[in-house]
Design a protein around this motif. Structure first.
Motif, short mmCIF file in Angstrom:
data_model
loop_
_atom_site.label_atom_id
_atom_site.label_comp_id
_atom_site.label_asym_id
_atom_site.label_seq_id
_atom_site.Cartn_x
_atom_site.Cartn_y
_atom_site.Cartn_z
N GLY A 266 34.04 93.09 37.07
CA GLY A 266 33.57 93.68 38.55
C GLY A 266 34.81 93.57 39.38
N LEU A 267 35.55 92.38 39.06
CA LEU A 267 36.85 92.23 39.91
C LEU A 267 37.86 93.15 39.60
N PHE A 268 37.99 93.58 38.30
CA PHE A 268 39.01 94.66 38.20
C PHE A 268 38.76 95.91 38.44
N LEU A 269 37.45 96.28 38.46
CA LEU A 269 36.88 97.72 38.95
C LEU A 269 37.08 97.61 40.36
N ASN A 270 36.98 96.59 41.16
CA ASN A 270 37.02 96.55 42.45
C ASN A 270 38.43 96.66 42.89
N THR A 271 39.27 95.95 42.25
CA THR A 271 40.72 96.02 42.53
C THR A 271 41.29 97.57 42.64
N TYR A 272 40.78 98.21 41.30
CA TYR A 272 41.08 99.41 41.39
C TYR A 272 41.09 100.52 42.48
N LEU A 273 39.50 99.99 42.75
CA LEU A 273 38.97 101.00 43.78
C LEU A 273 39.51 100.78 45.26
N TYR A 274 39.99 99.34 45.49
CA TYR A 274 40.64 99.03 46.63
C TYR A 274 42.08 99.68 46.53
N GLY A 275 42.59 99.92 45.46
CA GLY A 275 43.99 100.69 45.36
C GLY A 275 43.61 102.14 46.09
N LEU A 276 42.63 102.58 45.65
CA LEU A 276 42.14 104.31 45.83
C LEU A 276 41.96 104.15 47.36
N VAL A 277 41.23 103.22 47.96
CA VAL A 277 40.79 102.97 49.31
C VAL A 277 42.34 103.04 49.97
N VAL B 11 39.30 88.26 44.77
CA VAL B 11 40.17 87.74 43.83
C VAL B 11 40.17 86.15 43.88
N TYR B 12 39.70 85.72 45.04
CA TYR B 12 39.61 84.14 45.33
C TYR B 12 38.71 83.76 44.39
N ALA B 13 37.57 84.46 44.23
CA ALA B 13 36.23 84.08 43.42
C ALA B 13 36.84 84.23 42.11
N GLY B 14 37.39 84.98 41.56
CA GLY B 14 37.95 84.95 40.15
C GLY B 14 38.60 83.80 39.95
N TRP B 15 39.76 83.44 40.94
CA TRP B 15 40.56 82.41 40.90
C TRP B 15 39.77 81.09 41.00
N GLU B 16 38.77 80.92 41.66
CA GLU B 16 38.03 79.81 41.63
C GLU B 16 37.13 79.42 40.19
N MET B 17 36.76 80.47 39.68
CA MET B 17 35.87 80.56 38.89
C MET B 17 36.77 80.22 37.44
#
Length: 304
Positions: free
Chosen positions: A14-25, A62-68
């Motif tokens: 989910g984080l990878f997909l979110n980062t990709y979509l944020y690039g499109l944004v 990204v912080y959530a992924g780092w924390e986990m």
């Protein structure tokens, strides 16, 4: 399947997909900013607010992924609880959906002039926003994943109302625009492009919202819902920006089109008096002018 595939792995997806979509944004936002559309201040404010919201939410993701995966690498017991990033995700997603639906509801009002219909859309959107914020805050209060049982009805109300607003907006825009077809190729091409944008706006958001709902309700012992929850807000922003930026391509089709079709009929006759034969010709000229002129550009006539 590994021990943490449906707990950590799906979150990372989910984080990878979110980062990709944020690039499109970001790409869409740069296009919008550089194109210099003659939009009203409230539309520009919506675009700016959504971009800031997406930027903050993506940083939190990204912080959530780092924390986990880093901070609690050797502490798997933390997976039994949710941090503040999950409530923030719910609130941010509900806000992005609400802002986008308000913008699209305005388009419905411009096209239909149907105040009761737009009011109903606004009510669905407002209820979705309310339950989304409530569900997010309530999840932070419950904290422990094992206590998430009472959260189910509020998450259901949130995503059902939100999806209902998306589907209703999509159906209304598609129906109204399809009835606006004139039979002229250039005008119909523009209308078809706008219909496609309306369908995209509701389709992808609805798919991810329903996937988020079903995964949360049916797979409570996993984080499968997070794979759809994190990118959902970016989908709303991407589709809205795509709708606005599509006017660049539509303007290329804009203008006044004149089609000249001439039909000539000739026949030879003689006068009654026996005068020399005279050639009579009938000239029929047909002019077809589309309804898109420079005084009424496509971005003001159809999109705002």
């Amino acid at each position: 399947m590994g021990q943490f595939d449906l707990v950590i792995g799906v979150v990372l997806l989910g984080l990878f997909l979110n980062t990709y979509l944020y690039g499109l944004v970001t790409y869409q936002f740069i296009i919008y900013y550089n194109t210099k559309f003659n939009d009203r201040l409230w539309i520009k404010s919506i675009v700016g607010l959504l971009f800031v919201l997406d930027t903050v939410h993506s940083a939190v993701a990204v912080y959530a992924g780092w924390e986990m995966c880093v901070t609690n690498y050797a502490n798997p017991s933390v997976l039994a609880y949710v941090s503040w990033t999950i409530p923030f995700t719910a609130v941010a997603t509900a806000l992005a959906a609400f802002i986008t639906q308000i913008f699209l509801g305005h388009r419905v009002l411009i096209l239909t002039k149907n105040i009761p219909l737009v009011t109903f859309i606004g009510l669905l959107s407002l209820l979705g926003f309310f339950f989304g914020v409530y569900a997010g805050i309530y999840s932070g209060i419950l904290h422990a994943v094992a206590k998430f049982g009472p959260l189910g009805p509020f998450v259901t109300c949130w995503l059902v109302f939100q999806t209902s607003a998306d589907i209703l907006i999509t159906c209304v825009l598609s129906f109204v625009l399809s009835r606006s077809r004139t039979g002229f190729r250039r005008t119909d091409t523009i209308i078809n492009r706008i219909i496609r944008g309306a369908v995209q706006t509701g389709l992808f958001a609805s798919i991810f919202a329903l996937a988020d709902l079903f995964s949360f309700m049916l797979h409570r012992n996993t984080n499968l819902y997070a794979m759809f929850a994190y990118p959902l807000g970016r989908i709303y922003t991407n589709t809205l920006l795509d709708t606005l930026n599509a006017r660049t391509a539509l303007k290329a089709m804009d203008g006044t089109e004149i089609e000249n079709d001439s039909y000539r009929m000739q026949h030879q006759t003689h006068t009654i008096s026996g005068a020399p034969g005279t050639l009579h010709s009938i000239h029929v000229q047909k002019e077809v002018i589309t309804d898109l002129t420079d005084e009424c550009p496509v971005d003001t006539k159809y999109t705002v």
